[in-house]
Design a protein around this motif. Sequence first.
Motif, PDB file in Angstrom:
ATOM      1  N   THR A  75       0.852  -1.182   0.000  1.00  0.00           N
ATOM      2  CA  THR A  75       0.000   0.000   0.000  1.00  0.00           C
ATOM      3  C   THR A  75       0.894   1.239   0.000  1.00  0.00           C
ATOM      4  OG1 THR A  75      -1.709  -1.152   1.245  1.00  0.00           O
ATOM      5  CG2 THR A  75      -1.782   1.257   1.281  1.00  0.00           C
ATOM      6  N   THR A  76       0.571   2.173  -0.869  1.00  0.00           N
ATOM      7  CA  THR A  76       1.249   3.459  -0.846  1.00  0.00           C
ATOM      8  C   THR A  76       0.243   4.532  -0.477  1.00  0.00           C
ATOM      9  OG1 THR A  76       0.935   3.769  -3.221  1.00  0.00           O
ATOM     10  CG2 THR A  76       3.034   2.827  -2.522  1.00  0.00           C
ATOM     11  N   VAL A  77       0.752   5.590   0.114  1.00  0.00           N
ATOM     12  CA  VAL A  77      -0.075   6.682   0.613  1.00  0.00           C
ATOM     13  C   VAL A  77       0.464   7.981   0.038  1.00  0.00           C
ATOM     14  CG1 VAL A  77      -0.965   7.811   2.690  1.00  0.00           C
ATOM     15  CG2 VAL A  77      -0.359   5.380   2.765  1.00  0.00           C
ATOM     16  N   GLN A  78      -0.431   8.894  -0.314  1.00  0.00           N
ATOM     17  CA  GLN A  78       0.001  10.207  -0.785  1.00  0.00           C
ATOM     18  C   GLN A  78      -0.986  11.276  -0.342  1.00  0.00           C
ATOM     19  OE1 GLN A  78       0.031   9.339  -5.027  1.00  0.00           O
ATOM     20  NE2 GLN A  78      -1.607  10.819  -5.308  1.00  0.00           N
ATOM     21  N   LEU A  79      -0.467  12.488  -0.186  1.00  0.00           N
ATOM     22  CA  LEU A  79      -1.347  13.625   0.085  1.00  0.00           C
ATOM     23  C   LEU A  79      -2.077  13.977  -1.202  1.00  0.00           C
ATOM     24  CD1 LEU A  79       0.699  16.207   2.207  1.00  0.00           C
ATOM     25  CD2 LEU A  79      -1.310  14.929   2.924  1.00  0.00           C
ATOM     26  N   THR A  80      -3.333  14.291  -1.099  1.00  0.00           N
ATOM     27  CA  THR A  80      -4.087  14.792  -2.249  1.00  0.00           C
ATOM     28  C   THR A  80      -3.809  16.291  -2.375  1.00  0.00           C
ATOM     29  OG1 THR A  80      -5.996  15.337  -0.893  1.00  0.00           O
ATOM     30  CG2 THR A  80      -5.930  13.097  -1.847  1.00  0.00           C
ATOM     31  N   ALA A  81      -4.290  16.890  -3.439  1.00  0.00           N
ATOM     32  CA  ALA A  81      -4.148  18.340  -3.601  1.00  0.00           C
ATOM     33  C   ALA A  81      -4.838  19.061  -2.437  1.00  0.00           C
ATOM     34  CB  ALA A  81      -4.736  18.784  -4.939  1.00  0.00           C
ATOM     35  N   ALA A  82      -5.998  18.560  -2.031  1.00  0.00           N
ATOM     36  CA  ALA A  82      -6.705  19.161  -0.893  1.00  0.00           C
ATOM     37  C   ALA A  82      -5.893  18.997   0.388  1.00  0.00           C
ATOM     38  CB  ALA A  82      -8.088  18.526  -0.727  1.00  0.00           C
ATOM     39  N   GLY A  83      -5.245  17.858   0.540  1.00  0.00           N
ATOM     40  CA  GLY A  83      -4.413  17.623   1.711  1.00  0.00           C
ATOM     41  C   GLY A  83      -3.203  18.547   1.752  1.00  0.00           C
ATOM     42  N   ARG A  84      -2.604  18.775   0.600  1.00  0.00           N
ATOM     43  CA  ARG A  84      -1.456  19.699   0.528  1.00  0.00           C
ATOM     44  C   ARG A  84      -1.894  21.120   0.886  1.00  0.00           C
ATOM     45  NH1 ARG A  84       3.050  17.457  -1.888  1.00  0.00           N
ATOM     46  NH2 ARG A  84       2.654  15.440  -2.854  1.00  0.00           N
ATOM     47  N   ARG A  85      -3.029  21.532   0.348  1.00  0.00           N
ATOM     48  CA  ARG A  85      -3.531  22.875   0.669  1.00  0.00           C
ATOM     49  C   ARG A  85      -3.841  22.995   2.155  1.00  0.00           C
ATOM     50  NH1 ARG A  85      -6.241  22.062  -4.114  1.00  0.00           N
ATOM     51  NH2 ARG A  85      -8.139  21.451  -3.009  1.00  0.00           N
ATOM     52  N   ALA A  86      -4.497  21.981   2.717  1.00  0.00           N
ATOM     53  CA  ALA A  86      -4.856  22.014   4.134  1.00  0.00           C
ATOM     54  C   ALA A  86      -3.603  22.033   5.007  1.00  0.00           C
ATOM     55  CB  ALA A  86      -5.736  20.814   4.482  1.00  0.00           C
ATOM     56  N   PHE A  87      -2.619  21.213   4.681  1.00  0.00           N
ATOM     57  CA  PHE A  87      -1.385  21.166   5.465  1.00  0.00           C
ATOM     58  C   PHE A  87      -0.627  22.491   5.358  1.00  0.00           C
ATOM     59  CE2 PHE A  87       3.172  20.135   5.921  1.00  0.00           C
ATOM     60  CZ  PHE A  87       3.146  19.711   7.241  1.00  0.00           C
ATOM     61  N   ASP A  88      -0.507  23.016   4.147  1.00  0.00           N
ATOM     62  CA  ASP A  88       0.181  24.302   3.963  1.00  0.00           C
ATOM     63  C   ASP A  88      -0.533  25.419   4.716  1.00  0.00           C
ATOM     64  OD1 ASP A  88       2.004  22.954   2.376  1.00  0.00           O
ATOM     65  OD2 ASP A  88       1.202  23.738   0.476  1.00  0.00           O
ATOM     66  N   GLY A  89      -1.859  25.426   4.676  1.00  0.00           N
ATOM     67  CA  GLY A  89      -2.625  26.434   5.398  1.00  0.00           C
ATOM     68  C   GLY A  89      -2.469  26.280   6.902  1.00  0.00           C
ATOM     69  N   HIS A  90      -2.403  25.047   7.371  1.00  0.00           N
ATOM     70  CA  HIS A  90      -2.219  24.805   8.800  1.00  0.00           C
ATOM     71  C   HIS A  90      -0.844  25.303   9.245  1.00  0.00           C
ATOM     72  CE1 HIS A  90      -3.122  23.015  12.647  1.00  0.00           C
ATOM     73  NE2 HIS A  90      -1.933  22.439  12.643  1.00  0.00           N
ATOM     74  N   LEU A  91       0.186  25.007   8.458  1.00  0.00           N
ATOM     75  CA  LEU A  91       1.524  25.508   8.786  1.00  0.00           C
ATOM     76  C   LEU A  91       1.557  27.037   8.803  1.00  0.00           C
ATOM     77  CD1 LEU A  91       4.040  23.177   6.923  1.00  0.00           C
ATOM     78  CD2 LEU A  91       3.462  23.232   9.342  1.00  0.00           C
ATOM     79  N   ALA A  92       0.886  27.643   7.847  1.00  0.00           N
ATOM     80  CA  ALA A  92       0.832  29.111   7.814  1.00  0.00           C
ATOM     81  C   ALA A  92       0.151  29.655   9.061  1.00  0.00           C
ATOM     82  CB  ALA A  92       0.112  29.578   6.546  1.00  0.00           C
ATOM     83  N   ALA A  93      -0.896  28.974   9.512  1.00  0.00           N
ATOM     84  CA  ALA A  93      -1.600  29.406  10.726  1.00  0.00           C
ATOM     85  C   ALA A  93      -0.696  29.254  11.946  1.00  0.00           C
ATOM     86  CB  ALA A  93      -2.889  28.602  10.909  1.00  0.00           C
ATOM     87  N   LEU A  94       0.060  28.183  12.028  1.00  0.00           N
ATOM     88  CA  LEU A  94       0.995  27.993  13.139  1.00  0.00           C
ATOM     89  C   LEU A  94       2.086  29.058  13.121  1.00  0.00           C
ATOM     90  CD1 LEU A  94       1.419  24.110  13.182  1.00  0.00           C
ATOM     91  CD2 LEU A  94       0.059  25.523  14.736  1.00  0.00           C
ATOM     92  N   ARG A  95       2.574  29.370  11.933  1.00  0.00           N
ATOM     93  CA  ARG A  95       3.588  30.442  11.828  1.00  0.00           C
ATOM     94  C   ARG A  95       3.021  31.793  12.271  1.00  0.00           C
ATOM     95  NH1 ARG A  95       4.905  27.735   6.640  1.00  0.00           N
ATOM     96  NH2 ARG A  95       6.731  26.479   7.090  1.00  0.00           N
ATOM     97  N   ALA A  96       1.762  32.032  11.966  1.00  0.00           N
ATOM     98  CA  ALA A  96       1.129  33.288  12.365  1.00  0.00           C
ATOM     99  C   ALA A  96       0.968  33.370  13.871  1.00  0.00           C
ATOM    100  CB  ALA A  96      -0.227  33.442  11.673  1.00  0.00           C
ATOM    101  N   LEU A  97       0.820  32.211  14.522  1.00  0.00           N
ATOM    102  CA  LEU A  97       0.703  32.191  15.986  1.00  0.00           C
ATOM    103  C   LEU A  97       2.024  32.489  16.675  1.00  0.00           C
ATOM    104  CD1 LEU A  97      -1.495  29.009  16.537  1.00  0.00           C
ATOM    105  CD2 LEU A  97      -2.172  31.385  16.931  1.00  0.00           C
TER     106      LEU A  97
END
Length: 101
Positions: A75-97
């Motif tokens: 089994t292989t696993v990958q981030l979807t485009a939605a997952g990449r956007r969500a992760f990038d947005g979450h990191l941006a929110a953490l950086r803003a904090l």
Amino acid sequence: MFAEPNFDEAIHAPTRLRLCAMLRPLDRADFATIAASLDLSEATLSKTIRNLSDLGYVSTSKQASEGRSDARRTTTVQLTAAGRRAFDGHLAALRALAPQA
């Protein structure tokens, strides 16, 4: 890459965050490699993947194992485009904090 800050409670859980962080720079990763790298049991990793898959953040695929003579598949696993956007947005929110001084 610029992402709009968006704290995502689903990604913020430690195991989910670690999985997304591992997958973000990769095209895909093998289930066993992820479990070993993150020091997770197969059951915990399966549950984490299922939760993120239900959100549309990761996808999985199964294929015949080149290294095995039996019929078991890997089994292989990958981030979807939605997952990449969500992760990038979450990191941006953490950086803003925690802005740099």
